[in-house]
Design an enzyme around this catalytic site. Structure first.
Site, PDB file in Angstrom:
ATOM      1  CB  CYS A  18      -3.901 -51.817  63.584  1.00 61.25           C
ATOM      2  SG  CYS A  18      -4.355 -51.403  61.887  1.00 61.25           S
ATOM      3  CB  CYS A  56      -7.177 -49.516  61.443  1.00 57.40           C
ATOM      4  SG  CYS A  56      -5.778 -49.335  62.525  1.00 57.40           S
ATOM      5  CE  LYS A  62     -11.559 -47.352  61.952  1.00 56.69           C
ATOM      6  NZ  LYS A  62     -10.507 -46.379  62.332  1.00 56.69           N
ATOM      7  CE1 TYR A  85      -9.040 -43.505  65.535  1.00 55.58           C
ATOM      8  CE2 TYR A  85      -8.101 -41.803  66.919  1.00 55.58           C
ATOM      9  CZ  TYR A  85      -8.068 -43.084  66.418  1.00 55.58           C
ATOM     10  OH  TYR A  85      -7.066 -43.942  66.810  1.00 55.58           O
ATOM     11  CD  GLU A 136     -12.974 -43.944  62.899  1.00 51.42           C
ATOM     12  OE1 GLU A 136     -12.205 -43.546  62.007  1.00 51.42           O
ATOM     13  OE2 GLU A 136     -12.609 -44.731  63.806  1.00 51.42           O
ATOM     14  CG  HIS A 151     -14.651 -32.740  34.298  1.00 50.30           C
ATOM     15  ND1 HIS A 151     -15.216 -32.012  35.333  1.00 50.30           N
ATOM     16  CD2 HIS A 151     -15.594 -32.829  33.332  1.00 50.30           C
ATOM     17  CE1 HIS A 151     -16.447 -31.667  34.992  1.00 50.30           C
ATOM     18  NE2 HIS A 151     -16.700 -32.156  33.781  1.00 50.30           N
ATOM     19  CD  GLU A 160     -13.364 -31.648  38.082  1.00 51.24           C
ATOM     20  OE1 GLU A 160     -12.648 -31.142  37.190  1.00 51.24           O
ATOM     21  OE2 GLU A 160     -14.484 -32.146  37.861  1.00 51.24           O
TER      22      GLU A 160
END
Length: 452
Positions: free
Chosen positions: A42, A47, A50, A176, A180, A436, A441
């Site tokens: 990682c 991770c 990356k 993935y 990626e 908002h 939302e």
């Protein structure tokens, strides 16, 4: 028998370091062995670097969109060497942090390749140490298939250390990591083709998510080729590569990047000196408490092949430390409702069941879905759309799954994961007032089911 250590951890990745630190904090005498780099995949080749490259790849879009907001920019130039050097500096900093975390926790750090001699004994750098418990946390390793010319291809480990950005890249895979890196190379300016042997990438993700991402990547000019696979790779006289596909087509590239799976890293670990068993996929077989067939040996993380995510390895490491040395605090890892993100461009964030999984499990489902152009893009020429989707049990009103494709999807879904973990219903979503104006939302304003 008196042991040298209460716990000996092989592998200083996320799971191993977490188990070691907390076990030491609970009063155990702990050692960790690491043969490569502190922080594991990682931190070093996964991770963290990356995500830094993904950030880098996103700037091309930002520059393009800035003119809609009145910004006039000169010609943008990208320098791969600068990005990689800065990435390396950050990773070195993190390595130092991991070292300090271990040492300051009272853990003994052994740097070298550890090998099991018997169920309670480890050999490293010519020395032997005994331990009451041994924890295998050696992680996974990229796998490149055995095809002619495989030596000319690279995996994810090498991609982080390329000396220059290739002009033409073939990315092979549909998971993935493939998606990626295709986004990274394409975003940084390489002519990029993604090859996948199946009909559509990201198998296991919600069908709407997969289809939506395919559409968005195609809009961006990424060359997606499905039902395509490489038969052989040949190096040309000029150093370029020629990939011959199984359908007879030939593609030329400067780099062929494979992201077609990872295997458990068990090389020269000495498992044959113990009763540890492997499952049919080659991962270490463990029970619900991460114990192998050898009572004194446990295993966690990618090496057991369950949910191969860093936060899951951390949770497993914590569970092992607590069960062994602080049983009153022990609680098992709950593998339900684990949120995850794919840092494609645009991002994917997801938690809970896909529509397909919900139906397979017998739920009567209602689907709430929205596709819209984010507010940020309304002053630009960019036509990218965001997807938001809720999978709801029609009988109980419980939200079973939440899926998003769009900017900051992982950031948004992390908060929603807490709601789903707590058992939120669609009514809870409906009665929550939105922030908002935000994209997030939209999740609390989905009123009309689209399918079921």
């Amino acid at each position: 028998m008196a042991y040298d250590f209460d716990l000996y951890v092989i592998g200083a990745g996320s799971g191993g370091v977490r188990a070691a630190r907390f076990a030491a904090g609970f009063g155990a005498k702990v050692a960790v062995a690491e043969s490569r780099y502190l922080g594991g995949t990682c931190v070093n080749v996964g991770c963290v670097p990356k995500k830094l490259l993904v950030y880098g790849a996103h700037f091309a879009e930002d520059f393009e969109q800035a003119s809609g907001f009145g910004w006039s920019l000169g010609e943008a130039n990208f320098d791969w060497a600068t990005l990689i050097a800065n990435k390396d500096r950050e990773i070195n900093r993190l390595n130092g942090i991991y070292r300090n975390l271990l040492v300051n926790s009272g853990v003994t750090l052994h740097e070298g390749h550890a090998r099991l001699v018997d169920p309670h004994q480890v050999e490293i750098n010519g020395e032997r140490f005994t331990a009451k418990h041994i924890l295998i946390a050696t992680g996974g390793w990229p796998q490149i298939p055995e095809i002619p010319g495989r030596e000319h291809a690279i995996g994810s480990n090498e991609a982080f250390f390329l000396k220059a950005l290739p002009k033409r890249v073939l990315v092979v895979g549909g998971g993935y990591i493939a998606v990626e890196f295709a986004g990274i190379f394409h975003g940084l300016g390489a002519q990029t083709t993604l090859l996948y042997r199946g009909d559509l990438f990201l198998r296991g993700f919600d069908g709407a998510v997969r289809t939506h991402l395919k559409e968005e990547l195609t809009k961006r000019g990424l060359d997606l080729q499905f039902n395509a696979d490489i038969e052989r790779i040949d190096k040309q006289a000029d150093g370029s590569l020629k990939a011959t596909l199984k359908d007879g087509r030939v593609l030329e590239a400067d780099c062929v990047f494979y992201a077609t799976g990872r295997r458990p890293m068990l090389d020269n670990l000495g498992l044959e000196n113990t009763g540890v068993k492997l499952d049919k996929r080659g991962f270490v077989e463990v029970d619900d408490q991460y114990q192998t067939a050898e009572a004194s040996i446990l295993a966690i993380g990618d090496v057991i092949g369950r949910v191969q995510l860093t936060p899951v390895a951390l949770a497993e490491g914590m569970a092992v430390a607590r069960r062994l040395f602080k049983p009153e605090q022990y609680r098992p890892v709950d593998y339900a409702m684990i949120p995850t993100a794919v840092f494609s461009l645009p991002n994917i964030g997801t938690v809970g069941l896909t529509e397909e999984e919900a139906k397979e499990q017998g739920h009567q489902v209602q689907i709430f879905e929205s596709r819209f152009r984010p507010m940020k893009l309304t002053l630009t020429e960019c036509q990218e759309k965001t997807l938001m989707k809720l999978v709801v049990d029609a009988d109980t009103d419980k939200v079973l799954g939440c899926h998003m494709v769009g900017p900051d999807a992982g950031e948004i879904v992390q908060g929603l994961a807490i709601a789903l973990k707590a058992g939120a219903t669609k009514r809870h979503f409906d009665e929550t007032i939105g922030v908002h104006p935000t994209a997030a939302e939209e999740f609390v304003t989905l009123r009309t089911p689209v399918a079921g």
